[in-house]
Design an enzyme around this catalytic site. Structure first.
Site, mmCIF file in Angstrom:
data_model
loop_
_atom_site.group_PDB
_atom_site.id
_atom_site.type_symbol
_atom_site.label_atom_id
_atom_site.label_comp_id
_atom_site.label_asym_id
_atom_site.label_seq_id
_atom_site.Cartn_x
_atom_site.Cartn_y
_atom_site.Cartn_z
ATOM 1 N N ARG A 193 12.040 15.128 15.978
ATOM 2 C CA ARG A 193 11.752 15.638 17.309
ATOM 3 C C ARG A 193 11.383 14.483 18.237
ATOM 4 O O ARG A 193 10.532 13.670 17.905
ATOM 5 C CB ARG A 193 10.620 16.659 17.281
ATOM 6 C CG ARG A 193 10.583 17.555 18.502
ATOM 7 C CD ARG A 193 9.612 18.707 18.319
ATOM 8 N NE ARG A 193 9.921 19.550 17.173
ATOM 9 C CZ ARG A 193 9.306 20.699 16.902
ATOM 10 N NH1 ARG A 193 8.354 21.130 17.708
ATOM 11 N NH2 ARG A 193 9.632 21.403 15.848
ATOM 12 N N ASP A 196 11.985 31.268 16.038
ATOM 13 C CA ASP A 196 11.567 31.432 14.643
ATOM 14 C C ASP A 196 10.130 31.922 14.539
ATOM 15 O O ASP A 196 9.656 32.256 13.462
ATOM 16 C CB ASP A 196 11.765 30.143 13.839
ATOM 17 C CG ASP A 196 10.923 28.978 14.341
ATOM 18 O OD1 ASP A 196 10.373 29.061 15.456
ATOM 19 O OD2 ASP A 196 10.840 27.965 13.620
ATOM 20 N N ARG A 197 9.413 31.972 15.677
ATOM 21 C CA ARG A 197 8.056 32.520 15.703
ATOM 22 C C ARG A 197 8.009 33.706 16.654
ATOM 23 O O ARG A 197 8.677 33.717 17.688
ATOM 24 C CB ARG A 197 7.048 31.466 16.166
ATOM 25 C CG ARG A 197 6.826 30.352 15.181
ATOM 26 C CD ARG A 197 5.709 29.433 15.644
ATOM 27 N NE ARG A 197 6.044 28.746 16.881
ATOM 28 C CZ ARG A 197 5.143 28.270 17.730
ATOM 29 N NH1 ARG A 197 3.848 28.468 17.508
ATOM 30 N NH2 ARG A 197 5.520 27.624 18.818
ATOM 31 N N ASP A 199 9.179 32.041 20.611
ATOM 32 C CA ASP A 199 9.191 30.657 21.071
ATOM 33 C C ASP A 199 10.637 30.218 21.313
ATOM 34 O O ASP A 199 11.568 31.019 21.208
ATOM 35 C CB ASP A 199 8.458 29.749 20.084
ATOM 36 C CG ASP A 199 9.150 29.630 18.739
ATOM 37 O OD1 ASP A 199 10.040 30.452 18.443
ATOM 38 O OD2 ASP A 199 8.802 28.701 17.974
#
Length: 481
Positions: free
Chosen positions: A16, A261-262, A257
């Protein structure tokens, strides 16, 4: 010549960084070569699957990565736009390693890569990511002499749309067809939830209509996040959803998000439901399903990390199942789930993991469990969740420190004057059991150093607000002195 370092880009769990100074097509190509060598070819896989989220830099970076993989002779399957759990689905269903280009909730100038082995098995610092970083650094150094000889055959490239298959698979895990009608406000934050929610909860993938009235907020895919950051963990990003739920007379609200995935939940009043409460709710459902399918409850395991609420292991114990406690982070959760064959795992950060989803995390499946639990009874969500808010929590509090180890030792010394149990599974955890009375209430805290920043992260929970605030303030005074 100064040796290339990717340590600021390749983190403990994923890749990232900012585009293009840290992550650009040249770096992505090197990472693709390294991923092919360290994971794809080493595992004997024929190729890998690659996806990207809605960020503008995603397609170019994904293609450069794909060319790196193909140059080592491995095939690539490009699935285009996907949520991270959509990529995990592709990895599991196709039994291929995967690469998901996303920076999750980070601002627009960021992008990154989440990597997995076939079957959505994690690739983290201790399971291949450090080797990928080292190999990519060698490839980026002009004088390293590490450029590999061309493969005898360049790998093939194919494109495949798996959205409908992903939606159908999730529908097969949680049946929402017979629930009572629900009105649901969904805040996608201009992220991938705007792509997956219509497919899974609507009829966008050609599936049967569900008894759901979806009120969309910010479904337009836009990696510049023009409305708010796609990070529901920050309370300011839930404000629009909290207002919209009562405004529309909705039964609940869901917030995803950036890479979806959340999933975060607010009740009919617009009040946030803690991820620990959602973890406990889904744990009950998954244990009950396993028992209904013939398992002995004592043989069923549920995994949680060290900073989920104390109610999580309590609820798991009430079902008769085993609670398995582990470190924070998806690679640790997934490893423990696989080791114990756990049916479910949950984290305080609203990552939810399922055995039936290759032990991977999926916000959409968690949302479906909440919808099913609510839709199978007449009570509002605040009532359904009432017994799953047993303690008062501080939330995670970050403090910038110059010496995390020294500050931690000072907190340990403070604890020696108190009746606590100590463990160091992940940072320093102190537990005061109390005697169950108002005069001596239960409390616990966890103090963890960040892997990447000069931060100490504090979580405190107690039987009552006053005790939580007292412990929180005493420890913060030590840490920030």
């Amino acid at each position: 010549m100064t040796a290339t370092s990717l340590s600021a880009l390749v983190k403990a769990y994923d890749v990232r960084g900012t585009v293009p100074d840290q992550l650009n097509p040249r770096v992505a190509h090197a990472l693709g070569v390294a991923f092919a060598e360290v994971v794809v070819l080493a595992d004997g896989a024929p190729g890998c699957v690659i996806a990207h989220d809605m960020r503008a830099s995603g397609p170019e970076l994904a293609q450069a990565f794909a060319e790196g993989v193909r140059g080592r002779g491995a095939d690539v399957t490009l699935v285009g736009l996907a949520s991270t759990d959509g990529l995990y689905y592709a990895s599991g269903a196709l039994d291929l390693p995967g690469a998901m280009f996303t920076a999750s909730h980070n601002p627009a100038q960021y992008n990154g890569i989440k990597l997995c082995r076939s079957g959505a098995r994690p690739v983290g610092q201790d399971s291949g990511l450090a080797d990928i970083r080292t190999r990519a650094e060698q490839l980026l150094d002009d004088d390293a002499g590490a450029t590999p000889a061309p493969a005898a055959t360049v790998g093939a490239q194919a494109e495949r749309d798996l959205l409908a298959d992903y939606a159908a698979f999730l529908r097969g895990l949680v049946d929402l067809s017979a629930i009572r009608p629900l009105k649901v406000v969904v805040d996608a934050g201009n992220g991938m939830g705007g792509y997956t929610v219509p497919a899974v909860l609507g009829t966008g993938a050609g599936l049967a209509e569900l008894p759901l009235d979806i009120v969309p907020l910010y479904f337009e895919l836009d990696g510049t996040f023009p409305n708010h950051e796609a990070n529901p963990l920050d309370p300011k990003n839930l404000v629009d959803l909290q207002a919209a739920v009562p405004q529309h007379g909705a039964d609940l609200g869901l917030a995803f998000d950036g890479d979806a995935d959340r999933c975060f939940v607010v009740d009919e009043r617009g009040n946030p439901v803690s991820p620990s409460a959602i973890t406990a709710l889904i744990a009950r459902r998954e244990v009950a399903r396993a028992v209904a399918e013939g398992a002995d409850a004592a043989d069923v395991a549920v995994v949680h990390n060290v900073i989920t609420s104390a109610q999580v292991p309590e609820v798991i114990a009430e079902t008769g199942a085993r609670a398995v406690r582990t470190r924070v982070g998806h690679s640790f959760i997934k490893a423990e789930m696989a080791r114990h064959g756990a049916v479910f795992g949950g984290e305080h950060s609203a990552h939810y993991y399922f055995r039936d989803f290759w032990f991977a995390d999926t916000g959409m499946l968690a949302a479906m469990h909440v919808l099913a639990a609510l839709g199978q009874q007449d009570a509002p969500l605040s009532t359904v969740m009432a017994d799953l808010h047993r303690y008062q929590a501080s939330g995670e509090i970050n403090s910038t420190v110059t010496d995390a180890a020294a500050a931690t030792e000072e907190v340990r010394a403070w604890a020696q004057e108190r009746d606590v149990e100590t463990d160091e599974l992940d940072g320093l955890t102190l537990v005061h059991a109390g005697d169950g009375t108002a005069a001596d209430p239960m409390w616990w805290l966890n103090l963890r150093a960040s892997n990447t920043e000069p931060l100490l992260r504090l979580n405190v929970e107690a039987a009552d607000t006053a005790t939580m605030e007292r412990v929180r303030d005493e420890v913060l005074a030590i840490v920030r002195a």
